[in-house]
Design a protein around this motif. Structure first.
Motif, short mmCIF file in Angstrom:
data_model
loop_
_atom_site.label_atom_id
_atom_site.label_comp_id
_atom_site.label_asym_id
_atom_site.label_seq_id
_atom_site.Cartn_x
_atom_site.Cartn_y
_atom_site.Cartn_z
N LYS A 17 -23.84 34.76 -46.08
CA LYS A 17 -24.08 36.12 -46.55
C LYS A 17 -22.97 37.03 -46.04
O LYS A 17 -22.22 36.66 -45.13
CB LYS A 17 -25.43 36.61 -46.02
N GLU A 18 -22.90 38.24 -46.61
CA GLU A 18 -21.91 39.21 -46.13
C GLU A 18 -22.13 39.48 -44.65
O GLU A 18 -23.26 39.60 -44.19
CB GLU A 18 -22.01 40.50 -46.93
N LYS A 19 -21.05 39.60 -43.92
CA LYS A 19 -21.00 39.84 -42.48
C LYS A 19 -21.32 38.62 -41.64
O LYS A 19 -21.24 38.69 -40.42
CB LYS A 19 -21.91 41.00 -42.05
N GLU A 20 -21.69 37.50 -42.26
CA GLU A 20 -21.92 36.28 -41.47
C GLU A 20 -20.58 35.66 -41.10
O GLU A 20 -19.59 35.77 -41.81
CB GLU A 20 -22.77 35.27 -42.25
N LYS A 21 -20.59 34.98 -39.95
CA LYS A 21 -19.37 34.39 -39.42
C LYS A 21 -19.53 32.88 -39.29
O LYS A 21 -20.64 32.38 -39.15
CB LYS A 21 -19.08 34.96 -38.03
N GLY A 22 -18.40 32.22 -39.32
CA GLY A 22 -18.41 30.78 -39.14
C GLY A 22 -17.05 30.29 -38.70
O GLY A 22 -16.07 31.04 -38.67
N ILE A 23 -17.03 29.03 -38.33
CA ILE A 23 -15.77 28.37 -37.98
C ILE A 23 -15.55 27.27 -39.00
O ILE A 23 -16.44 26.45 -39.25
CB ILE A 23 -15.83 27.80 -36.56
N ILE A 24 -14.37 27.26 -39.59
CA ILE A 24 -14.06 26.27 -40.61
C ILE A 24 -14.03 24.90 -39.97
O ILE A 24 -13.31 24.67 -38.99
CB ILE A 24 -12.72 26.60 -41.30
N VAL A 49 -13.96 32.68 -39.43
CA VAL A 49 -13.95 33.39 -40.71
C VAL A 49 -15.21 34.25 -40.83
O VAL A 49 -16.28 33.85 -40.39
CB VAL A 49 -13.81 32.39 -41.88
N THR A 50 -15.06 35.42 -41.42
CA THR A 50 -16.18 36.33 -41.68
C THR A 50 -16.19 36.67 -43.16
O THR A 50 -15.14 36.98 -43.73
CB THR A 50 -16.04 37.63 -40.86
N ILE A 51 -17.37 36.61 -43.77
CA ILE A 51 -17.50 37.02 -45.18
C ILE A 51 -17.61 38.54 -45.22
O ILE A 51 -18.51 39.11 -44.64
CB ILE A 51 -18.76 36.40 -45.82
N GLU A 52 -16.69 39.19 -45.87
CA GLU A 52 -16.75 40.65 -46.01
C GLU A 52 -17.34 41.08 -47.34
O GLU A 52 -17.91 42.15 -47.45
CB GLU A 52 -15.36 41.26 -45.83
N GLN A 53 -17.15 40.27 -48.35
CA GLN A 53 -17.62 40.60 -49.70
C GLN A 53 -17.88 39.31 -50.45
O GLN A 53 -17.16 38.32 -50.26
CB GLN A 53 -16.55 41.42 -50.41
N ARG A 54 -18.89 39.30 -51.29
CA ARG A 54 -19.22 38.09 -52.07
C ARG A 54 -18.97 38.25 -53.56
O ARG A 54 -18.89 37.29 -54.29
CB ARG A 54 -20.68 37.71 -51.85
N PHE A 55 -18.90 39.48 -54.04
CA PHE A 55 -18.77 39.73 -55.47
C PHE A 55 -17.82 40.87 -55.74
O PHE A 55 -17.87 41.85 -55.00
CB PHE A 55 -20.16 40.04 -56.08
N THR A 65 -6.79 38.92 -40.87
CA THR A 65 -6.15 38.73 -42.16
C THR A 65 -7.23 38.61 -43.23
O THR A 65 -8.11 37.77 -43.15
CB THR A 65 -5.30 37.44 -42.18
N ARG A 66 -7.15 39.51 -44.22
CA ARG A 66 -8.14 39.50 -45.31
C ARG A 66 -7.56 38.77 -46.51
O ARG A 66 -6.43 39.01 -46.91
CB ARG A 66 -8.50 40.92 -45.69
N LEU A 67 -8.38 37.87 -47.08
CA LEU A 67 -7.98 37.12 -48.27
C LEU A 67 -9.10 37.17 -49.29
O LEU A 67 -10.27 37.15 -48.93
CB LEU A 67 -7.74 35.64 -47.92
N ALA A 68 -8.72 37.24 -50.57
CA ALA A 68 -9.69 37.13 -51.65
C ALA A 68 -9.57 35.73 -52.23
O ALA A 68 -8.46 35.27 -52.54
CB ALA A 68 -9.42 38.17 -52.72
N ILE A 69 -10.70 35.05 -52.32
CA ILE A 69 -10.71 33.70 -52.88
C ILE A 69 -11.81 33.61 -53.93
O ILE A 69 -12.78 34.35 -53.89
CB ILE A 69 -10.91 32.62 -51.80
N ASP A 70 -11.64 32.69 -54.86
CA ASP A 70 -12.67 32.54 -55.89
C ASP A 70 -13.79 31.62 -55.40
O ASP A 70 -13.70 30.99 -54.34
CB ASP A 70 -12.05 32.04 -57.20
#
Length: 83
Positions: A17-24, A49-55, A65-70
């Protein structure tokens, strides 16, 4: 003993979910082209890694570093959730 709270739960990045964190922890390994793309973007196992946005696309933050991925890339990245 441990100073950081963590779980052993692992999932694809797109399930966070947005704002959740994890380690790859790993990548889906059946698509070599996709693996090369992830590595070229600097997405590597062991990074936080932290999810900042999902949609409409996934925006992730990796050490500032912010990245947009599909969605396809997000599904190929497996993470261990942290708090």
């Amino acid at each position: 003993m441990f100073t950081q709270t963590f779980t052993v739960e692992s999932s694809a990045l797109n399930l966070l979910k947005e704002k959740e964190k994890g380690i790859i922890t790993q990548f889906r390994k059946n698509d070599e082209l996709l693996l090369k793309k992830l590595i070229a973007m600097g997405i590597m196992p062991g990074l936080s890694v932290t999810i900042e946005q999902r949609f409409p696309s996934f925006v992730i933050n990796m050490n500032g570093t912010r990245l947009a991925i599909d969605r396809n890339l997000a599904r190929a990245i497996y993470v261990r959730r942290t708090r």
